[in-house]
Design a protein around this motif. Sequence first.
Motif, PDB file in Angstrom:
ATOM      1  N   THR A 169     -12.846  -3.242   6.813  1.00 55.39           N
ATOM      2  CA  THR A 169     -11.673  -3.470   7.660  1.00 55.39           C
ATOM      3  C   THR A 169     -10.820  -4.677   7.155  1.00 55.39           C
ATOM      4  N   THR A 170     -11.651  -5.526   6.423  1.00 51.86           N
ATOM      5  CA  THR A 170     -11.049  -6.498   5.578  1.00 51.86           C
ATOM      6  C   THR A 170     -10.089  -6.039   4.507  1.00 51.86           C
ATOM      7  N   LEU A 171     -10.659  -5.025   3.805  1.00 50.29           N
ATOM      8  CA  LEU A 171     -10.086  -4.568   2.711  1.00 50.29           C
ATOM      9  C   LEU A 171      -8.640  -3.829   3.283  1.00 50.29           C
ATOM     10  N   LEU A 172      -8.710  -3.130   4.438  1.00 46.54           N
ATOM     11  CA  LEU A 172      -7.722  -2.524   5.113  1.00 46.54           C
ATOM     12  C   LEU A 172      -6.425  -3.677   5.380  1.00 46.54           C
ATOM     13  N   ARG A 173      -6.940  -4.784   5.962  1.00 50.18           N
ATOM     14  CA  ARG A 173      -6.147  -6.050   6.390  1.00 50.18           C
ATOM     15  C   ARG A 173      -5.414  -6.345   5.106  1.00 50.18           C
ATOM     16  N   ILE A 174      -5.996  -6.448   4.126  1.00 45.62           N
ATOM     17  CA  ILE A 174      -5.337  -7.112   3.028  1.00 45.62           C
ATOM     18  C   ILE A 174      -4.325  -6.057   2.553  1.00 45.62           C
ATOM     19  N   VAL A 175      -4.611  -4.673   2.543  1.00 52.53           N
ATOM     20  CA  VAL A 175      -3.329  -3.676   2.268  1.00 52.53           C
ATOM     21  C   VAL A 175      -2.242  -3.960   3.129  1.00 52.53           C
ATOM     22  N   ALA A 176      -2.603  -4.188   4.264  1.00 54.12           N
ATOM     23  CA  ALA A 176      -1.638  -4.364   5.391  1.00 54.12           C
ATOM     24  C   ALA A 176      -0.697  -5.825   5.174  1.00 54.12           C
ATOM     25  N   GLY A 177      -1.363  -6.600   4.640  1.00 52.88           N
ATOM     26  CA  GLY A 177      -0.743  -7.981   4.419  1.00 52.88           C
ATOM     27  C   GLY A 177      -1.023  -9.052   5.597  1.00 52.88           C
ATOM     28  N   LEU A 178      -2.183  -8.456   6.418  1.00 56.56           N
ATOM     29  CA  LEU A 178      -2.734  -9.413   7.433  1.00 56.56           C
ATOM     30  C   LEU A 178      -3.731 -10.227   6.945  1.00 56.56           C
ATOM     31  N   GLU A 179      -4.211 -10.161   5.943  1.00 49.16           N
ATOM     32  CA  GLU A 179      -5.211 -10.937   4.978  1.00 49.16           C
ATOM     33  C   GLU A 179      -4.743 -11.211   3.741  1.00 49.16           C
ATOM     34  N   LEU A 180      -4.925 -12.338   3.191  1.00 48.98           N
ATOM     35  CA  LEU A 180      -4.627 -12.637   1.868  1.00 48.98           C
ATOM     36  C   LEU A 180      -5.694 -12.500   0.638  1.00 48.98           C
ATOM     37  N   ALA A 181      -5.962 -11.860  -0.283  1.00 54.81           N
ATOM     38  CA  ALA A 181      -6.834 -11.848  -1.397  1.00 54.81           C
ATOM     39  C   ALA A 181      -6.771 -12.987  -2.004  1.00 54.81           C
ATOM     40  N   GLU A 182      -7.784 -13.508  -2.479  1.00 51.86           N
ATOM     41  CA  GLU A 182      -8.078 -14.757  -3.401  1.00 51.86           C
ATOM     42  C   GLU A 182      -7.637 -14.270  -4.683  1.00 51.86           C
ATOM     43  N   GLU A 183      -8.022 -13.382  -5.032  1.00 47.03           N
ATOM     44  CA  GLU A 183      -8.028 -12.806  -6.300  1.00 47.03           C
ATOM     45  C   GLU A 183      -7.546 -11.322  -6.307  1.00 47.03           C
ATOM     46  N   GLY A 184      -6.811 -10.745  -7.557  1.00 44.42           N
ATOM     47  CA  GLY A 184      -6.609  -9.354  -7.475  1.00 44.42           C
ATOM     48  C   GLY A 184      -5.230  -9.063  -6.959  1.00 44.42           C
ATOM     49  N   THR A 185      -4.726  -7.955  -7.147  1.00 42.32           N
ATOM     50  CA  THR A 185      -3.401  -7.508  -6.568  1.00 42.32           C
ATOM     51  C   THR A 185      -3.272  -6.221  -5.776  1.00 42.32           C
ATOM     52  N   VAL A 186      -2.374  -5.951  -4.909  1.00 40.99           N
ATOM     53  CA  VAL A 186      -1.913  -4.808  -4.226  1.00 40.99           C
ATOM     54  C   VAL A 186      -0.555  -4.425  -4.607  1.00 40.99           C
ATOM     55  N   THR A 187      -0.583  -3.421  -5.420  1.00 41.75           N
ATOM     56  CA  THR A 187       0.867  -2.833  -5.867  1.00 41.75           C
ATOM     57  C   THR A 187       0.974  -1.548  -5.196  1.00 41.75           C
ATOM     58  N   LEU A 188       2.426  -1.303  -4.802  1.00 42.92           N
ATOM     59  CA  LEU A 188       2.954   0.045  -4.191  1.00 42.92           C
ATOM     60  C   LEU A 188       4.077   0.427  -5.267  1.00 42.92           C
TER      61      LEU A 188
END
Length: 342
Positions: free
Chosen positions: A42-61
């Motif tokens: 769920t944390t990973l999904l929330r990071i994809v959604a922008g509801l949580e921020l990753a401390e490291e790494g990127t999400v790209t579209l």
Amino acid sequence: MTLALTHVTKRFGNTVALDDISLTVERGEFICFLGPSGCGKTTLLRIVAGLELAEEGTVTLDGRDLSETPARKRNFGVVFQSYSLFPNMTAARNVGYGLECRKRPRAEIEARAAEMLRVVALSDHAHKLPSQLSGGQQQRVALARALAPDPDVLLLDEPLSALDAKVRESLRLEIRDLQKRLGITTIMVTHDQEEALTMADRIVVMDTGHIAQVGTARELYDRPASKFVAEFIGRMNVLPLDGGRFAGRPVALPEERQGAKLIGIRPEDVRLHAGAAAAGEGLLPAKLRNIVYLGNLAHLVLDVEGADNDIVAEIPGHAFRELANAPQIAVELPRETIKVLE
């Protein structure tokens, strides 16, 4: 749209919720994040959604970094476990709400809401309030609302877990069929392995913040990469070997895996022999310890002589009727069905 996660890491205090996660979701693909509670899905999904921020790494579209893009501007449709419908709005108003927030013309909003309700087979319920709808109907309204703005990616956070079993089974097929027809890139979080096996193109099995294995349902079932995956996807007898032997008897393994210390075998692959046939070479003498007879199937728990581990077998109901009164029973572990779990 191709969605890529690269070296995503997230901590909560001293707890590492996600540890160096990398994954690519292709355009139009249906992906399931599957795992037990607390694995990070769920944390990973929330990071994809922008509801949580990753401390490291990127999400790209499609190569565009979303790190600085807030959730409301990502054009992702999200359906949560709770339907989160506005109780004082009709189904049509709920579906059109996202377009209202985008200041779309009234005629466009009404037309799009009607189209989405038609897609989820709720046209006749457009003027009903959520309290007048069943749980399954409310979840379809939530799905239509997420799809109304034509999102680039659809995110589903355990959307069926609040429904009863029969409705869940029906909605699984509806959602999968709708996703195929629309061709929308979709990520779903679930702890239900049957749900993932039924719906996903690929399954991401997660364990304590890591990706344990990624694959199709068949790949994960037939070729689990670890003991965790083997036990989490379907049922698996996990058996320790000592010098290539189980319960003091040699186990036939492929030549290149002779040093294996842990093997698995699915219950449906276990072969049972009764009577005189139970005395053959390579067979493990056993006693029936528990039986669950389901008519067409029988689940048997066998106490193997000299072993600390029980073996579970699944056989057709008619085969059990022949086995029930046998004076001797033996277990065979066919070489071609054994999975080495290293």
